[in-house]
Write a protein that holds these residues in place. Structure first.
Motif, short mmCIF file in Angstrom:
data_model
loop_
_atom_site.label_atom_id
_atom_site.label_comp_id
_atom_site.label_asym_id
_atom_site.label_seq_id
_atom_site.Cartn_x
_atom_site.Cartn_y
_atom_site.Cartn_z
N SER A 4 0.85 -1.19 0.00
CA SER A 4 0.00 0.00 0.00
C SER A 4 0.88 1.24 0.00
CB SER A 4 -0.92 0.01 1.23
OG SER A 4 -0.16 0.02 2.42
N GLY A 5 0.36 2.28 -0.64
CA GLY A 5 1.08 3.54 -0.69
C GLY A 5 0.24 4.66 -0.12
N SER A 6 0.67 5.89 -0.34
CA SER A 6 -0.02 7.03 0.23
C SER A 6 -1.43 7.16 -0.32
CB SER A 6 0.76 8.32 -0.04
OG SER A 6 0.91 8.54 -1.45
N LYS A 7 -1.64 6.83 -1.61
CA LYS A 7 -2.99 6.89 -2.18
C LYS A 7 -3.91 5.89 -1.52
CE LYS A 7 -1.88 8.69 -6.79
NZ LYS A 7 -1.97 8.43 -8.26
N ARG A 58 -3.61 4.73 1.60
CA ARG A 58 -3.90 5.20 2.95
C ARG A 58 -4.90 6.35 2.92
NH1 ARG A 58 1.63 3.90 3.23
NH2 ARG A 58 2.28 6.03 2.72
N ASP A 59 -4.76 7.23 1.94
CA ASP A 59 -5.70 8.35 1.81
C ASP A 59 -7.11 7.84 1.49
OD1 ASP A 59 -3.66 10.12 2.32
OD2 ASP A 59 -3.38 10.70 0.21
#
Length: 281
Positions: free
Chosen positions: A114-117, A119-120
């Protein structure tokens, strides 16, 4: 403008037995469409067909103008989310972990990280469903209404513009039914999501949906705004019962009143003073 999701001349069968024929239905962008009808009328089968989980005998389903059969599994999941009536999940996971499952279509094929997108998206889904304060609670320990909102958060985390919900109010008491339906309403109004939802309660469908489609006898017998669809004739044709339908003097929305046990029509609230009136057909 392209319709987000459209069924064209769809014929449905189950185990070789026909269910629906020549079904054409459009889901308008950023609106809620309620599918209603008697048991066995094909509501859930039609919804599953719209989600490409049930193959039609004939006809086709178009997602953003393209045949839904042409989408890859990941491509479909990025454009359409489906929540079944009785989802299951391994015990012991938290609300946040459940929501994160919705990000699988967006994660890298090789790393799966998982990346920042991601998590957002999970944070947004938790906020939109009001489950942020529950993020660290285990699904097993939630009330029915809280659990249903957590499942919807998982579907929303896909960030798909189309959401299909199969009887999301089943087994919930009236408080949580209304809570879930208000959430569904906000998804269209505040987030521009196109929603189709299977419901049993006609009055809830009329109150929370922009359009209603009534299935009976193997076809859609009425489709349109609740005030045009929820009539005494339609209810009689679909369900085989007589009712009284009145129009709310403030909202103009129809309300279906069942007959009393003695077989007489239910009294119309305010009829003696003119505050209530039968809906026009």
């Amino acid at each position: 403008m392209t319709v987000p999701l459209r069924a064209e001349g769809v014929e449905l069968a189950h185990g070789g037995a026909p269910i629906c024929r020549d079904v054409t239905l459009e889901l308008a962008r950023a609106e809620v469409t309620a599918l209603v009808g008697p048991n066995g009328s094909g509501k859930s089968t039609l919804l599953r067909t719209l989600a490409r989980l049930h193959r039609p005998e004939s006809g086709r389903v178009l997602l953003e103008g393209a045949d839904i059969a042409s989408y890859s599994p990941r491509g479909l999941a990025r454009n359409l989310a489906f929540l079944t009536q009785t989802p299951t999940v391994p015990s012991g996971i938290t609300v946040a972990e459940l929501a994160a499952y919705g990000r699988h279509p967006h994660r890298g094929l090789l790393t799966g990280r998982s990346g920042s997108k991601d998590r957002d998206a999970v944070a947004w889904a938790l906020e939109a469903t009001g489950t942020g304060p529950l993020r660290d609670r285990q699904i097993d320990h939630l009330s029915g209404g809280e659990r249903q909102r957590a499942w919807i958060a998982m579907a929303l985390a896909q960030r798909a513009p189309v959401l299909l919900l199969d009887e999301p109010t089943t087994y919930l008491d009236i408080r949580y039914q209304v809570e879930v339906l208000r959430l569904v309403r906000s998804l269209a109004d505040d987030h521009g999501i196109t929603v189709a939802v299977v419901l049993h309660d006609l009055n809830q469908a009329a109150a929370f949906a922009d359009t209603m489609a009534v299935l009976a006898g193997g076809r859609i017998i009425a489709d349109g705004r609740p005030a045009d669809v929820l009539t005494e004739d339609v209810v009689r044709t679909a369900f085989g019962i007589d009712t009284t339908v009145i129009s709310d003097p403030d909202t103009g929305l129809p309300t279906c009143l069942p007959y009393r046990r003695d077989g007489e029509p239910a009294p119309v609230p305010g009829a003696a003073t003119g505050a209530g009136h039968a809906a026009d057909h």
